[in-house]
Design a protein around this motif. Sequence first.
Motif, PDB file in Angstrom:
ATOM      1  N   ILE A  58       0.816  -1.217   0.000  1.00 25.61           N
ATOM      2  CA  ILE A  58       0.000   0.000   0.000  1.00 25.61           C
ATOM      3  C   ILE A  58       0.848   1.264   0.000  1.00 25.61           C
ATOM      4  O   ILE A  58       0.372   2.329  -0.391  1.00 25.61           O
ATOM      5  CB  ILE A  58      -0.979   0.035   1.188  1.00 25.61           C
ATOM      6  N   MET A  59       2.113   1.159   0.431  1.00 30.05           N
ATOM      7  CA  MET A  59       3.027   2.304   0.351  1.00 30.05           C
ATOM      8  C   MET A  59       4.455   1.791   0.402  1.00 30.05           C
ATOM      9  O   MET A  59       4.731   0.747   1.011  1.00 30.05           O
ATOM     10  CB  MET A  59       2.780   3.304   1.483  1.00 30.05           C
ATOM     11  N   CYS A  60       5.337   2.503  -0.267  1.00 27.85           N
ATOM     12  CA  CYS A  60       6.761   2.185  -0.240  1.00 27.85           C
ATOM     13  C   CYS A  60       7.480   3.301   0.517  1.00 27.85           C
ATOM     14  O   CYS A  60       7.280   4.488   0.216  1.00 27.85           O
ATOM     15  CB  CYS A  60       7.305   2.069  -1.663  1.00 27.85           C
ATOM     16  N   VAL A  61       8.304   2.926   1.497  1.00 32.05           N
ATOM     17  CA  VAL A  61       8.982   3.902   2.345  1.00 32.05           C
ATOM     18  C   VAL A  61      10.487   3.803   2.127  1.00 32.05           C
ATOM     19  O   VAL A  61      11.074   2.733   2.292  1.00 32.05           O
ATOM     20  CB  VAL A  61       8.647   3.677   3.837  1.00 32.05           C
ATOM     21  N   LEU A  62      11.097   4.911   1.725  1.00 29.87           N
ATOM     22  CA  LEU A  62      12.560   4.969   1.573  1.00 29.87           C
ATOM     23  C   LEU A  62      13.054   6.272   2.203  1.00 29.87           C
ATOM     24  O   LEU A  62      13.234   7.273   1.518  1.00 29.87           O
ATOM     25  CB  LEU A  62      12.964   4.899   0.106  1.00 29.87           C
ATOM     26  N   PRO A  63      13.295   6.260   3.520  1.00 31.94           N
ATOM     27  CA  PRO A  63      13.713   7.487   4.212  1.00 31.94           C
ATOM     28  C   PRO A  63      15.229   7.695   4.152  1.00 31.94           C
ATOM     29  O   PRO A  63      15.908   7.860   5.151  1.00 31.94           O
ATOM     30  CB  PRO A  63      13.225   7.235   5.646  1.00 31.94           C
ATOM     31  N   SER A  64      15.756   7.689   2.931  1.00 32.47           N
ATOM     32  CA  SER A  64      17.200   7.624   2.697  1.00 32.47           C
ATOM     33  C   SER A  64      17.906   8.946   2.998  1.00 32.47           C
ATOM     34  O   SER A  64      17.320  10.026   2.920  1.00 32.47           O
ATOM     35  CB  SER A  64      17.444   7.229   1.236  1.00 32.47           C
ATOM     36  N   TYR A  65      19.201   8.838   3.311  1.00 32.15           N
ATOM     37  CA  TYR A  65      20.072   9.994   3.503  1.00 32.15           C
ATOM     38  C   TYR A  65      20.894  10.280   2.248  1.00 32.15           C
ATOM     39  O   TYR A  65      21.361  11.406   2.060  1.00 32.15           O
ATOM     40  CB  TYR A  65      21.028   9.746   4.674  1.00 32.15           C
ATOM     41  N   PHE A  66      21.113   9.288   1.415  1.00 30.54           N
ATOM     42  CA  PHE A  66      21.882   9.434   0.181  1.00 30.54           C
ATOM     43  C   PHE A  66      21.225   8.618  -0.918  1.00 30.54           C
ATOM     44  O   PHE A  66      20.899   7.450  -0.713  1.00 30.54           O
ATOM     45  CB  PHE A  66      23.327   8.945   0.360  1.00 30.54           C
ATOM     46  N   GLU A  67      21.044   9.226  -2.086  1.00 31.04           N
ATOM     47  CA  GLU A  67      20.551   8.527  -3.262  1.00 31.04           C
ATOM     48  C   GLU A  67      21.129   9.183  -4.511  1.00 31.04           C
ATOM     49  O   GLU A  67      21.368  10.390  -4.529  1.00 31.04           O
ATOM     50  CB  GLU A  67      19.019   8.574  -3.362  1.00 31.04           C
ATOM     51  N   GLY A  68      21.357   8.373  -5.539  1.00 30.60           N
ATOM     52  CA  GLY A  68      21.632   8.928  -6.847  1.00 30.60           C
ATOM     53  C   GLY A  68      20.285   9.188  -7.516  1.00 30.60           C
ATOM     54  O   GLY A  68      19.810  10.301  -7.629  1.00 30.60           O
ATOM     55  N   LEU A  69      19.666   8.108  -7.918  1.00 35.43           N
ATOM     56  CA  LEU A  69      18.278   8.130  -8.396  1.00 35.43           C
ATOM     57  C   LEU A  69      17.722   6.749  -8.068  1.00 35.43           C
ATOM     58  O   LEU A  69      18.098   5.768  -8.690  1.00 35.43           O
ATOM     59  CB  LEU A  69      18.197   8.407  -9.897  1.00 35.43           C
ATOM     60  N   SER A  70      16.870   6.665  -7.084  1.00 30.33           N
ATOM     61  CA  SER A  70      16.465   5.387  -6.523  1.00 30.33           C
ATOM     62  C   SER A  70      15.612   4.564  -7.482  1.00 30.33           C
ATOM     63  O   SER A  70      14.516   4.975  -7.880  1.00 30.33           O
ATOM     64  CB  SER A  70      15.676   5.619  -5.229  1.00 30.33           C
ATOM     65  N   MET A  71      16.118   3.368  -7.852  1.00 32.25           N
ATOM     66  CA  MET A  71      15.323   2.455  -8.656  1.00 32.25           C
ATOM     67  C   MET A  71      14.131   1.923  -7.871  1.00 32.25           C
ATOM     68  O   MET A  71      13.085   1.638  -8.437  1.00 32.25           O
ATOM     69  CB  MET A  71      16.187   1.292  -9.154  1.00 32.25           C
TER      70      MET A  71
END
Length: 355
Positions: free
Chosen positions: A258-271
């Motif tokens: 129902i939801m995707c959670v990515l509370p990231s501190y670093f990303e290029g472009l998240s697949m």
Amino acid sequence: METDNINKLNVLMVGVDSKRVGGMWTVANTYITNEKYNNFVNLSYVATSTGGSVINRLLKMLTGYLRIVAILCCKHIDIVHIHMAEKGSVYRKGIVIKLAKLFHTKVVVQMHAGPIMDWYDKLDNRQKNIVKQIFNNCDKMMVLGEYWIRQLFSILPKNKLVVLYNGTKCPSQNRYNVNGNYILFLGMITEKKGAYDLIEAISLINEKLPSIIKVAIAGVDFDHKAQIFAQSKGLKDRIIFLGWINTEQKETLFYNTIMCVLPSYFEGLSMTVIESMAHGIPILTTNISTMPEVVGKDYKVIEPGNINDLAQMILEFARNKELRLKSSEYLFKRATTLFSEEAMIEKTLNIYKTI
């Protein structure tokens, strides 16, 4: 219609192999398998990086270099297309760039690194000059968003920089299941990806979430540290650790998310974010690097490390079906427009033509 083989571009692509799970292999494999791309390109693919032991990685690198030299000697290669990250990847692929230039071959670098400038800024002046030289030897550097154009402008002239978003397969219709029961985290289970922030946030709202909702964490959990942390927070019955999952397992998981959670501190472009959007799944993420660019300037994002805001946002989406449906429609349309596999392939071919 398939292009006559004699008119195809001969491209040598250099990257990682399938043992290096993550976004770089996912993107490289898209080129390897995409029909349109291979209609216009004679592709030779060489991996110089793999997983496993130090000896395995060293052998892969050395045999990769030998294969690259053999291909450059035996074939007329028009373009060398290099997938690059930060740290050792820059130096390894710098050797490939030098080899390509010895054969007077054009070079495009597809930069995947998230914290590239954080890494670069910590180098001493001698190392910075080496990296600048490596970067400036390429003819084009394809970066993951306008954010990276602004970041890398101090190292590379702007005419060498071009935005190329990662692309993914987009279903013809939005398949989002608003009645699913998973909150999904998909990726490396590390502090930098915000995995521990998610666990902490869930602990704050655990009593308020319906019992049917489970948090599915899919990825490599080094030494089971995240699992131990979740158990210490009393979340044994709430959080499911799935390990690294294959494509078929991921599709099943997406349908029940129902939801995707990515509370990231670093990303290029998240697949992870792009694939979730392509499945119409609402995204809860942070305002770092390209994330606001991916989800759109009017879409709500939070500060990394703000666990209270993350918890309240998760609870709001869990309780509000209409909010989830509205987000799903918006993100699915955005994915099919900007982040489809077809859009990435089309732009890559246009970049090839410009050099």
